[in-house]
Design a protein around this motif. Sequence first.
Motif, PDB file in Angstrom:
ATOM      1  N   ARG A  36       0.818  -1.203   0.000  1.00  0.00           N
ATOM      2  CA  ARG A  36       0.000   0.000   0.000  1.00  0.00           C
ATOM      3  C   ARG A  36       0.858   1.262   0.000  1.00  0.00           C
ATOM      4  N   VAL A  37       1.986   1.210   0.696  1.00  0.00           N
ATOM      5  CA  VAL A  37       2.870   2.380   0.759  1.00  0.00           C
ATOM      6  C   VAL A  37       3.630   2.558  -0.555  1.00  0.00           C
ATOM      7  N   LEU A  38       4.190   1.480  -1.072  1.00  0.00           N
ATOM      8  CA  LEU A  38       5.033   1.562  -2.263  1.00  0.00           C
ATOM      9  C   LEU A  38       4.223   1.534  -3.556  1.00  0.00           C
ATOM     10  N   THR A  39       2.984   1.032  -3.519  1.00  0.00           N
ATOM     11  CA  THR A  39       2.117   0.839  -4.689  1.00  0.00           C
ATOM     12  C   THR A  39       2.738  -0.197  -5.638  1.00  0.00           C
ATOM     13  N   PRO A  40       1.989  -0.655  -6.644  1.00  0.00           N
ATOM     14  CA  PRO A  40       2.554  -1.659  -7.567  1.00  0.00           C
ATOM     15  C   PRO A  40       3.833  -1.208  -8.261  1.00  0.00           C
ATOM     16  N   ILE A  41       4.013   0.111  -8.423  1.00  0.00           N
ATOM     17  CA  ILE A  41       5.230   0.602  -9.084  1.00  0.00           C
ATOM     18  C   ILE A  41       6.460   0.300  -8.249  1.00  0.00           C
ATOM     19  N   GLY A  42       6.413   0.615  -6.952  1.00  0.00           N
ATOM     20  CA  GLY A  42       7.561   0.392  -6.072  1.00  0.00           C
ATOM     21  C   GLY A  42       7.871  -1.077  -5.873  1.00  0.00           C
ATOM     22  N   THR A  43       6.841  -1.862  -5.606  1.00  0.00           N
ATOM     23  CA  THR A  43       7.078  -3.300  -5.420  1.00  0.00           C
ATOM     24  C   THR A  43       7.520  -3.945  -6.735  1.00  0.00           C
ATOM     25  N   GLY A  44       7.034  -3.393  -7.854  1.00  0.00           N
ATOM     26  CA  GLY A  44       7.439  -3.910  -9.171  1.00  0.00           C
ATOM     27  C   GLY A  44       8.911  -3.668  -9.444  1.00  0.00           C
ATOM     28  N   LYS A  45       9.430  -2.502  -9.059  1.00  0.00           N
ATOM     29  CA  LYS A  45      10.860  -2.202  -9.248  1.00  0.00           C
ATOM     30  C   LYS A  45      11.732  -3.199  -8.480  1.00  0.00           C
ATOM     31  N   VAL A  46      11.354  -3.453  -7.226  1.00  0.00           N
ATOM     32  CA  VAL A  46      12.136  -4.375  -6.391  1.00  0.00           C
ATOM     33  C   VAL A  46      12.032  -5.807  -6.936  1.00  0.00           C
ATOM     34  N   ALA A  47      10.844  -6.210  -7.364  1.00  0.00           N
ATOM     35  CA  ALA A  47      10.668  -7.557  -7.925  1.00  0.00           C
ATOM     36  C   ALA A  47      11.506  -7.740  -9.181  1.00  0.00           C
ATOM     37  N   MET A  48      11.540  -6.718 -10.027  1.00  0.00           N
ATOM     38  CA  MET A  48      12.341  -6.770 -11.257  1.00  0.00           C
ATOM     39  C   MET A  48      13.823  -6.902 -10.922  1.00  0.00           C
ATOM     40  N   ALA A  49      14.303  -6.092  -9.967  1.00  0.00           N
ATOM     41  CA  ALA A  49      15.720  -6.134  -9.580  1.00  0.00           C
ATOM     42  C   ALA A  49      16.070  -7.485  -8.962  1.00  0.00           C
ATOM     43  N   THR A  50      15.193  -7.999  -8.121  1.00  0.00           N
ATOM     44  CA  THR A  50      15.433  -9.296  -7.478  1.00  0.00           C
ATOM     45  C   THR A  50      15.559 -10.405  -8.514  1.00  0.00           C
ATOM     46  N   SER A  51      14.649 -10.421  -9.471  1.00  0.00           N
ATOM     47  CA  SER A  51      14.671 -11.467 -10.501  1.00  0.00           C
ATOM     48  C   SER A  51      15.893 -11.340 -11.402  1.00  0.00           C
ATOM     49  N   PHE A  52      16.274 -10.107 -11.751  1.00  0.00           N
ATOM     50  CA  PHE A  52      17.433  -9.902 -12.624  1.00  0.00           C
ATOM     51  C   PHE A  52      18.719 -10.349 -11.927  1.00  0.00           C
ATOM     52  N   ILE A  53      18.895  -9.931 -10.669  1.00  0.00           N
ATOM     53  CA  ILE A  53      20.102 -10.296  -9.914  1.00  0.00           C
ATOM     54  C   ILE A  53      20.161 -11.799  -9.690  1.00  0.00           C
ATOM     55  N   GLN A  54      18.998 -12.445  -9.651  1.00  0.00           N
ATOM     56  CA  GLN A  54      18.967 -13.890  -9.408  1.00  0.00           C
ATOM     57  C   GLN A  54      19.716 -14.662 -10.481  1.00  0.00           C
ATOM     58  N   TYR A  55      19.770 -14.136 -11.690  1.00  0.00           N
ATOM     59  CA  TYR A  55      20.521 -14.804 -12.756  1.00  0.00           C
ATOM     60  C   TYR A  55      22.016 -14.821 -12.422  1.00  0.00           C
ATOM     61  N   PHE A  56      22.506 -13.764 -11.818  1.00  0.00           N
ATOM     62  CA  PHE A  56      23.920 -13.691 -11.457  1.00  0.00           C
ATOM     63  C   PHE A  56      24.213 -14.550 -10.223  1.00  0.00           C
ATOM     64  N   VAL A  57      23.267 -14.596  -9.302  1.00  0.00           N
ATOM     65  CA  VAL A  57      23.399 -15.497  -8.145  1.00  0.00           C
ATOM     66  C   VAL A  57      23.462 -16.937  -8.640  1.00  0.00           C
ATOM     67  N   MET A  58      22.590 -17.251  -9.586  1.00  0.00           N
ATOM     68  CA  MET A  58      22.555 -18.593 -10.155  1.00  0.00           C
ATOM     69  C   MET A  58      23.893 -18.966 -10.785  1.00  0.00           C
ATOM     70  N   PHE A  59      24.467 -18.048 -11.573  1.00  0.00           N
ATOM     71  CA  PHE A  59      25.771 -18.317 -12.198  1.00  0.00           C
ATOM     72  C   PHE A  59      26.856 -18.479 -11.142  1.00  0.00           C
ATOM     73  N   ALA A  60      26.840 -17.606 -10.146  1.00  0.00           N
ATOM     74  CA  ALA A  60      27.872 -17.630  -9.105  1.00  0.00           C
ATOM     75  C   ALA A  60      27.835 -18.923  -8.299  1.00  0.00           C
ATOM     76  N   MET A  61      26.642 -19.459  -8.080  1.00  0.00           N
ATOM     77  CA  MET A  61      26.508 -20.638  -7.229  1.00  0.00           C
ATOM     78  C   MET A  61      26.659 -21.956  -7.993  1.00  0.00           C
ATOM     79  N   LEU A  62      26.580 -21.915  -9.325  1.00  0.00           N
ATOM     80  CA  LEU A  62      26.904 -23.086 -10.156  1.00  0.00           C
ATOM     81  C   LEU A  62      26.100 -24.344  -9.831  1.00  0.00           C
ATOM     82  N   GLY A  63      24.917 -24.180  -9.298  1.00  0.00           N
ATOM     83  CA  GLY A  63      24.147 -25.369  -8.945  1.00  0.00           C
ATOM     84  C   GLY A  63      24.605 -26.025  -7.648  1.00  0.00           C
ATOM     85  N   ILE A  64      25.560 -25.400  -6.963  1.00  0.00           N
ATOM     86  CA  ILE A  64      26.092 -25.963  -5.706  1.00  0.00           C
ATOM     87  C   ILE A  64      25.020 -26.069  -4.612  1.00  0.00           C
ATOM     88  N   PRO A  65      24.033 -25.148  -4.527  1.00  0.00           N
ATOM     89  CA  PRO A  65      23.001 -25.298  -3.490  1.00  0.00           C
ATOM     90  C   PRO A  65      22.307 -26.649  -3.508  1.00  0.00           C
TER      91      PRO A  65
END
Length: 494
Positions: A36-65
């Motif tokens: 309610r405070v951030l509205t869909p725009i604010g939560t959308g920005k964070v969701a986009m950044a989280t998903s994008f960075i996840q690709y780099f986390v995935m590469f860095a971790m190499l399936g080790i998890p």
Amino acid sequence: MPKIEKNSIKKNFFMNVLLTLSTFIFPLITFPYVSRVLTPIGTGKVAMATSFIQYFVMFAMLGIPTYGVRAVAKVRDNREKLTKTVHELLIISGITSLIAYVILFACIPTIPKLAAEKPLYYLMSSTILLNCIGIEWMYRGLEQYTFITVRSIIFKFIALVAMFLFIHNQGDYIIYAATTIVASSLSYVLNFVNARKYIDMKWVGGYDFKPHFKAVAIFLAMAVATTVYTHLDTVMLGFMTTDTDVGYYNAAVKIKNVLVSIVTSLGVVLLPRASYYVETNRMKDFKTISSKALDFVMVAAIPVTVYFIYFARQGIMLLSGEAYMGSIQPMQILMPTIIFIGITNILGIQILVPLGKERAVLHSEIVGAVVDLVLNFLLIPKYAASGAAIGTLVAELAVLIYQMAVLWSVVRPMLKDISYLKILVGTALALIATFWIPALGLRNFYTLAISALLFFGIYLGYLILRKEPIALEALRFVKEKLHINKSTKRGENA
């Protein structure tokens, strides 16, 4: 070194359910406020950044998890071998994390969509380092679920307090991103510090990385395929539509992810145990726990899916508010994936991985990634968040069909033991008993509270009455816990 306890599966499952409930309660408390405070725009920005960075986390971790859990489970009773294994995997992920940072920091200033939110993406990049040093896979391989649960709940509580203290307007979405890191990843620092209880932290030398490379390559490919079709929808929405559409989709995905976590709790707990049974050639035990896990998924996933399809409107309105009405349809479309993911979690992670058949899992996930990519390109431009939801739904179904085909001879006897009729009749009775509740016009909280108690109460009551095995086992477990607690209190008062 920690030994396997006779009843530790039940204990680990209980702790993992507690961990999952904390993951559910955290957004239940925070997301209504934040959305309610951030509205869909604010939560959308964070969701986009989280998903994008996840690709780099995935590469860095190499399936080790995933690979690390199995590797640790195999040497769990030998401190020297465990130390060497953890060091080797940590060194590998450390090198790839450095490479991931170099590539990411080159992308952020040069891609307009990212450059417009530099502080957010630089902040979110900290999750790469935290995932590297977190060695969560070691604790899961050692079945240290009590430590994982307690640690996670503490940091979620810290993040909870921080959200209400520091997030007050739409421009505070970067602070929101920081609190999500505290809730999900900052506790990994404690993992690293506490690791000395199980391994030696000093350099031991004589490392042999070669045995890991082949397996890590397969698990990396699995991670790539999985990350593609689990985060591709959000990233493509971000580039092809607006932050608002991402915000709608993110609200639906948050609810779906929590429900998936509940349904897959048992599978997560059983992976190290399954690997241990395969390593020690206890195949009968391996098949028994796999069959129980599959039965549990069906008992849990079907009613949860039906309930949240019917009460999607109330769920979205309670958690996100009227500004997120666009999330209702995507959420309803996504709900059947709870069943699909629950089953593939058992077939892939619980059965194929411990048996060393990672390639089959990889192939299934490639199929899912391709299906998701094609459908997203076709549907997102016209249907936005609902199009992304359809892509994910069909992709998860494609993964399930592939894995079922590969494991049909193994899974077929297990499927015969599942009480389909009891589950479906119980779900139908529960829905009939609750479908009228929205017509009362109560507040969303009361509608969900009353309907959930009635729906799942009737469902579980029916299963117990019909002597469904998983329901009876759950009832026995609760009775045992209550009996132990009463006995303990009597002992303290004596």
